[in-house]
Scaffold this motif. Structure first.
Motif, PDB file in Angstrom:
ATOM      1  N   TYR A 194       0.838  -1.193   0.000  1.00 25.22           N
ATOM      2  CA  TYR A 194       0.000   0.000   0.000  1.00 25.22           C
ATOM      3  C   TYR A 194       0.879   1.251   0.000  1.00 25.22           C
ATOM      4  N   LEU A 195       2.008   1.118   0.703  1.00 25.40           N
ATOM      5  CA  LEU A 195       2.899   2.272   0.848  1.00 25.40           C
ATOM      6  C   LEU A 195       4.309   1.844   0.476  1.00 25.40           C
ATOM      7  N   LEU A 196       4.981   2.672  -0.299  1.00 27.57           N
ATOM      8  CA  LEU A 196       6.324   2.349  -0.781  1.00 27.57           C
ATOM      9  C   LEU A 196       7.276   3.442  -0.319  1.00 27.57           C
ATOM     10  N   LEU A 197       8.350   3.059   0.330  1.00 27.70           N
ATOM     11  CA  LEU A 197       9.367   4.024   0.754  1.00 27.70           C
ATOM     12  C   LEU A 197      10.564   3.910  -0.184  1.00 27.70           C
ATOM     13  N   LEU A 198      10.845   4.986  -0.902  1.00 31.21           N
ATOM     14  CA  LEU A 198      11.955   4.951  -1.864  1.00 31.21           C
ATOM     15  C   LEU A 198      13.103   5.793  -1.319  1.00 31.21           C
ATOM     16  N   ASP A 199      14.237   5.159  -1.086  1.00 33.66           N
ATOM     17  CA  ASP A 199      15.378   5.860  -0.502  1.00 33.66           C
ATOM     18  C   ASP A 199      16.425   6.135  -1.580  1.00 33.66           C
ATOM     19  N   GLU A 200      16.408   7.342  -2.093  1.00 35.47           N
ATOM     20  CA  GLU A 200      17.380   7.793  -3.099  1.00 35.47           C
ATOM     21  C   GLU A 200      17.505   6.831  -4.276  1.00 35.47           C
ATOM     22  N   VAL A 201      16.391   6.577  -4.921  1.00 36.50           N
ATOM     23  CA  VAL A 201      16.457   5.674  -6.082  1.00 36.50           C
ATOM     24  C   VAL A 201      17.128   6.337  -7.281  1.00 36.50           C
ATOM     25  N   LEU A 202      17.294   7.658  -7.235  1.00 34.98           N
ATOM     26  CA  LEU A 202      17.900   8.340  -8.385  1.00 34.98           C
ATOM     27  C   LEU A 202      19.402   8.555  -8.223  1.00 34.98           C
ATOM     28  N   ALA A 203      19.902   8.360  -6.991  1.00 33.40           N
ATOM     29  CA  ALA A 203      21.319   8.633  -6.745  1.00 33.40           C
ATOM     30  C   ALA A 203      22.194   7.720  -7.603  1.00 33.40           C
ATOM     31  N   GLY A 204      23.202   8.301  -8.202  1.00 30.69           N
ATOM     32  CA  GLY A 204      24.152   7.511  -8.971  1.00 30.69           C
ATOM     33  C   GLY A 204      23.681   7.154 -10.370  1.00 30.69           C
ATOM     34  N   LEU A 205      22.526   7.653 -10.776  1.00 26.80           N
ATOM     35  CA  LEU A 205      22.042   7.365 -12.135  1.00 26.80           C
ATOM     36  C   LEU A 205      22.425   8.508 -13.078  1.00 26.80           C
ATOM     37  N   ASN A 206      22.570   8.197 -14.360  1.00 28.91           N
ATOM     38  CA  ASN A 206      22.842   9.255 -15.333  1.00 28.91           C
ATOM     39  C   ASN A 206      21.514   9.889 -15.767  1.00 28.91           C
ATOM     40  N   PRO A 207      21.571  11.065 -16.410  1.00 29.98           N
ATOM     41  CA  PRO A 207      20.343  11.807 -16.718  1.00 29.98           C
ATOM     42  C   PRO A 207      19.268  10.986 -17.425  1.00 29.98           C
ATOM     43  N   SER A 208      19.646  10.134 -18.375  1.00 28.04           N
ATOM     44  CA  SER A 208      18.602   9.394 -19.089  1.00 28.04           C
ATOM     45  C   SER A 208      17.977   8.344 -18.177  1.00 28.04           C
ATOM     46  N   GLU A 209      18.830   7.745 -17.301  1.00 25.70           N
ATOM     47  CA  GLU A 209      18.289   6.781 -16.351  1.00 25.70           C
ATOM     48  C   GLU A 209      17.362   7.474 -15.363  1.00 25.70           C
ATOM     49  N   ILE A 210      17.718   8.732 -14.990  1.00 23.00           N
ATOM     50  CA  ILE A 210      16.876   9.471 -14.039  1.00 23.00           C
ATOM     51  C   ILE A 210      15.486   9.703 -14.615  1.00 23.00           C
ATOM     52  N   SER A 211      15.428  10.136 -15.852  1.00 24.95           N
ATOM     53  CA  SER A 211      14.095  10.435 -16.401  1.00 24.95           C
ATOM     54  C   SER A 211      13.279   9.152 -16.566  1.00 24.95           C
ATOM     55  N   ARG A 212      13.985   8.043 -16.841  1.00 27.80           N
ATOM     56  CA  ARG A 212      13.308   6.761 -16.943  1.00 27.80           C
ATOM     57  C   ARG A 212      12.721   6.371 -15.576  1.00 27.80           C
ATOM     58  N   MET A 213      13.526   6.578 -14.527  1.00 25.48           N
ATOM     59  CA  MET A 213      13.102   6.212 -13.186  1.00 25.48           C
ATOM     60  C   MET A 213      11.950   7.092 -12.711  1.00 25.48           C
ATOM     61  N   VAL A 214      12.056   8.390 -12.978  1.00 24.57           N
ATOM     62  CA  VAL A 214      10.988   9.315 -12.576  1.00 24.57           C
ATOM     63  C   VAL A 214       9.676   8.885 -13.217  1.00 24.57           C
ATOM     64  N   ASP A 215       9.773   8.501 -14.461  1.00 24.48           N
ATOM     65  CA  ASP A 215       8.592   8.022 -15.168  1.00 24.48           C
ATOM     66  C   ASP A 215       8.004   6.791 -14.471  1.00 24.48           C
ATOM     67  N   ILE A 216       8.898   5.872 -14.057  1.00 26.68           N
ATOM     68  CA  ILE A 216       8.428   4.660 -13.371  1.00 26.68           C
ATOM     69  C   ILE A 216       7.727   5.026 -12.063  1.00 26.68           C
TER      70      ILE A 216
END
Lengths: 340, 248, 285
Positions: free
Chosen positions: B157-179
């Motif tokens: 029901y609830l998801l805690l995401l701890d810095e899922v974007l850290a260490g990713l490159n810009p294209s990976e970041i936008s992919r992750m944000v989308d997810i």
């Protein structure tokens, strides 16, 4: 909140076709190897072959049981022989002093080891890494020292079986064959249990604990419970075959029942074959006993067999830590379907 | 309310890591949790999901007091999380990793059902082609997505995401944000995310809480928080981030 | 009462020697998180070293112990480079088995060379009588020697550059390496010091007890108990742990059969692991 209730940990053992390829092929292969071993003395017709195979089957059962804790769950039990010894003692006492049948005594031996594991498990499985290993050594030594002082079990002298007992099993020589086949059946059973644990949901939880216990708990694996049951499962067969072994032996004493070295040999067998695989302990036990037999009888190595075995162990630990099966699986991924 | 945090504090010896943090989280929101390094963000996650027992306050999850529950209890109740430093089960395959999440999470599925869910989730995070690989052999970006997949497979029901974007490159970041957005929209999972990548967290969050030295110094919409002088001051200790923030 | 006092003092004297053996085990654990399962055989080698040097050159056993100490250091460094270095970062099972294989090698060769028959060093310093208490001279000297060794180790760890390096590596290997500490060599040195202490303890024991090549096993188990009692990784704690064990061994037989001593020892060991795994005196110093 009823929708939040979680299904009890795998009561039913299901296999995982998607995860393990074709697992029953791997099980059949493993069992076939063991059946061939059991039939081997029939082919040669020699008592000496039977004794050799008996030793290997005993090792396979102990190694496969230990593997549930060591290989699947990642807890190094250095004093696992305590279950062999305790089960053996309880069963032997019931056989020799209380006049129980071998079968009931074996059952009682297995249950008492399982009970000890359950009680211990709640306490010592909180310890991790080397601390757990040390605690298991301590428990084995404490148990040995205690039995040494425990009068009903004969103290330091132990107990002996009246020769008459073998008559119920068709005389001494007949009884030896019966013990052998019983050992074979137990080995098949122990390996099958190991396989179903490995491929069950319960087993997946154990593997997760092995890889990262805290992360596994965050994902919902109830680690204290799962570890305790793994410990209990790994203690049952050693307890049962302890009774069988000392029944065959005719006597029991504290030193051979709780020999720490025996525990460590079992770990070596698991390592040699490949920890965490079903086939590994089987292959490892065969190899270890084969090498040991060769060294003990060879003219050159006879006197220094222990040192040579130590050297081999060191080479394995340093260069092939995954064991034979682990190495094969790693080197030839397509073999993963059959070599489990 | 899916989650109520009431006056939660955590002390380690003489160090006050968290002090009197209070907020409510309605279902369906994405809550951003920001603050300089060492502000207590991960400690707050750890207090919510049972890694630590809080020294003070209460945590109420879906109407029940779950303060100081075990982590596995929280998982069974429908809370999943990812770790700042990824924790893959290295010697298991990618699919097995995700299956663990489905088997032992909220629904406690059987193996067969769990591996179906694993396949579906792996497709969702775009890791299907790696399913047979050992988790230890993935690169950092893939491991982050694996963490995400494992958490999702639990159907929380609830998801805690701890810095899922850290260490990713810009294209990976936008992919992750989308997810992340799709998790809320398509799977109706409520999310709290700790993030340092400001433009991303400002972009996806419905609401933001700012922690500094364990204290909650601001709360509000992304715009409100970005213009809050206390927040800007807090970030001045971290010039790079302050600059980023001011540039938004 | 006198009898108990005598037992306690005798136990204390023995406790110092146990303490030295345990310091060796715990030093290695503290620096590199390795339980050295070849500890017992190295204690036995210390015994045989003194026995052989004393027998061959009629050298004073205490001089022989100095030689044994140097040999113990060299042996430990060699064991580290051959067996431990490669698996130092592997799971515990690997280091446990690697050191156990060294155990097998030493015991295997040792039994082949010396057989398992008992030996003793024919050496006596008479005895010391203080009122109702009579103490064996060799035990008194051994206790003093053990104190000297413990003091020297303390000075080495806290007053020398290499001692500081060892403590730095024990504290945080990566950080120490960044500061320019040659961590691998320091690990080798620490392992060597650990085995040196084991060998010294063995040499001291040989001056008053008979022994076989297998005798080290019992002292290895005692070292585990003491190490856990004093806090694994804390050498000074190990010395106190040794004293506690020595006194227990002295006192217990005065009110129950001697054979119960190991039961009490190992139950205490497991209990402390469970209740206070950091030991009575804290884990790392």
């Amino acid at each position: 909140m009823s929708e939040n209730k979680v299904a009890a940990p795998a009561k039913k053992l299901r296999f995982m076709p998607q995860l393990a390829g074709r697992p029953y092929l791997g099980l059949s292969l493993t069992l076939a190897v063991i059946v061939i071993m059991i039939l081997w003395p029939l082919v040669t017709g020699k008592d000496i072959t039977r004794e050799t195979v008996f030793t290997i089957l005993l090792s396979v059962t102990l190694a496969s049981s230990l593997n549930i804790l060591l290989g699947y769950t990642g807890y190094v039990s250095f004093g696992h022989v305590v279950f062999f010894g305790l089960g053996g003692y309880v069963g032997f006492y019931l056989l020799a002093i209380q006049g129980w049948s071998l079968w009931m005594a074996m059952l009682a031996g297995g249950l008492s080891s399982a009970l000890l594991a359950y009680l211990l498990g709640r306490a010592i499985l909180r310890l991790r890494g080397a601390y757990f290993a040390l605690a298991t050594i301590g428990i084995n030594e404490a148990m040995r020292a205690f039995i040494n002082n425990f009068k009903p079990f004969g103290g330091p002298i132990g107990m002996t079986l009246n020769f008459q007992v073998y008559r119920d099993y068709g005389g001494a020589s007949q009884a030896l064959w019966m013990v052998f086949y019983t050992m074979g059946a137990l080995t098949l059973l122990a390996v099958t249990v190991s396989f179903f644990v490995r491929t069950s949901k319960f087993g997946l939880g154990l593997l997760a604990i092995r890889e990262d216990e805290d992360a596994a708990e965050v994902m919902g694996v109830v680690a204290p419970k799962a570890k305790t049951w793994a410990y209990v499962l790994s203690a049952i067969f050693p307890g049962i075959i302890g009774v069988l072994f000392f029944f065959k032996n005719g006597s029991i004493e504290p030193a051979p029942a709780f020999r720490l070295h025996f525990s460590i040999e079992t770990i070596v067998m698991v390592m040699l074959g490949g920890q965490g695989t079903v086939l590994g302990p089987v292959v490892g036990s065969g190899l270890y006993q084969g090498i040991r037999g060769y060294l003990l009888t060879s003219a050159i190595f006879k006197n220094i067999q222990l040192a040579v075995a130590g050297g081999l162990l060191l080479l394995i630990v340093l260069f092939v830590p995954d064991g034979v099966i682990g190495w094969l699986r790693h080197r030839f991924p397509f073999l993963r379907r059959v070599l489990q | 309310m899916i989650l109520q945090v009431e006056g939660v504090g955590k002390q380690f010896g003489g160090l006050q890591a968290l002090l009197d943090v209070t907020f409510d989280l309605p279902a369906g929101q994405i809550l951003g949790l920001i603050g300089p390094n060492g502000a207590g963000k991960t400690t707050l996650f750890n207090c919510i999901n049972g890694v630590y027992a809080p020294s003070a306050g209460r945590v109420i999850f879906r109407g029940e007091d779950v303060t100081a529950s075990k982590t596995y209890d929280m998982a069974h109740r429908g809370l999943a999380r990812t770790h700042q430093i990824v924790r893959p089960l290295n010697e298991l395959t990618v699919r097995e990793n995700v299956t663990v999440g489905a088997c032992f999470g909220r629904e406690g599925h059987t193996l067969g059902k769990a591996s179906q869910i694993a396949d579906e989730v792996l497709a969702f995070v775009e890791l299907s082609d790696r399913h047979d690989q050992l988790a230890g052999s993935l690169n950092v970006g893939q491991k982050k997505r694996l963490e995400m997949a494992r958490a999702l497979a639990a159907q929380p029901y609830l998801l805690l995401l701890d810095e899922v974007l850290a260490g990713l490159n810009p294209s990976e970041i936008s992919r992750m944000v989308d997810i992340v957005k799709r998790i809320r929209d398509e799977r109706s999972v409520t999310i709290i995310m700790i993030e340092h990548v400001m433009h991303a967290v400002m972009n996806v969050s419905d609401r933001i809480i700012v922690l500094d030295y364990g204290e909650q110094i601001a709360e509000g919409s992304p715009e409100e928080v970005a213009n809050n002088p206390k927040v800007i001051e807090a970030y001045l200790g971290d010039p790079e981030l302050a600059e980023q923030l001011l540039n938004e | 009462m006198d009898f108990i006092l005598a037992s306690v003092i005798d136990g204390l004297l023995l406790g110092f020697v146990y303490g030295v053996a345990a310091m060796g085990l715990t030093l290695i654990w503290g620096v590199m998180n390795v339980i050295n399962l070849s500890h017992g055989p190295i204690i036995a080698l210390g015994m045989f070293g003194v026995y052989l040097i004393f027998g061959a050159f009629s050298l004073n056993p205490y001089v022989a112990i100095l030689i044994v100490a140097v040999l113990g250091l060299v042996l430990g460094v060699a064991i580290y480079y051959v067996a431990v270095q490669r698996v130092i970062n592997a799971p515990h099972l690997s280091t446990l088995l690697a050191t156990f294989s060294v155990n097998m090698i030493i015991i295997g060769l040792g039994t082949a060379i010396f057989s398992a028959s008992p030996r003793n060093v024919e050496f006596s310093l008479g005895s010391l009588t203080l009122g109702p208490i009579t103490l064996l001279g060799t035990r008194v000297v051994a206790a003093f020697a053990a104190m000297l060794v413990a003091g020297a180790l303390y000075l080495f760890l806290y007053r020398t550059r290499y001692g500081r390096y060892i403590r730095a590596v024990a504290n945080n290997r990566d950080a120490a390496e960044l500061m320019g500490v040659p961590s691998n060599r320091i690990l080798a040195l620490s392992f060597g010091l650990g085995t040196m202490l084991a060998a010294i303890a063995g040499g001291l024991i040989a001056t008053f007890f008979p022994f076989t090549i297998l005798a080290g096993g019992a002292y290895e188990l005692k070292s585990f108990v003491i190490g856990v009692l004093g806090g694994l990784g804390n050498p000074i704690g190990a010395l106190f742990g040794g004293l506690i064990l020595g006194v227990l061994e002295g006192i217990i037989p005065t009110f129950m059969p001697t054979t119960w001593v190991p039961v009490v020892e190992f139950l205490l060991f497991v209990l402390i692991l469970l209740v206070r795994p950091q030991g009575l005196f804290g884990a790392k110093s």
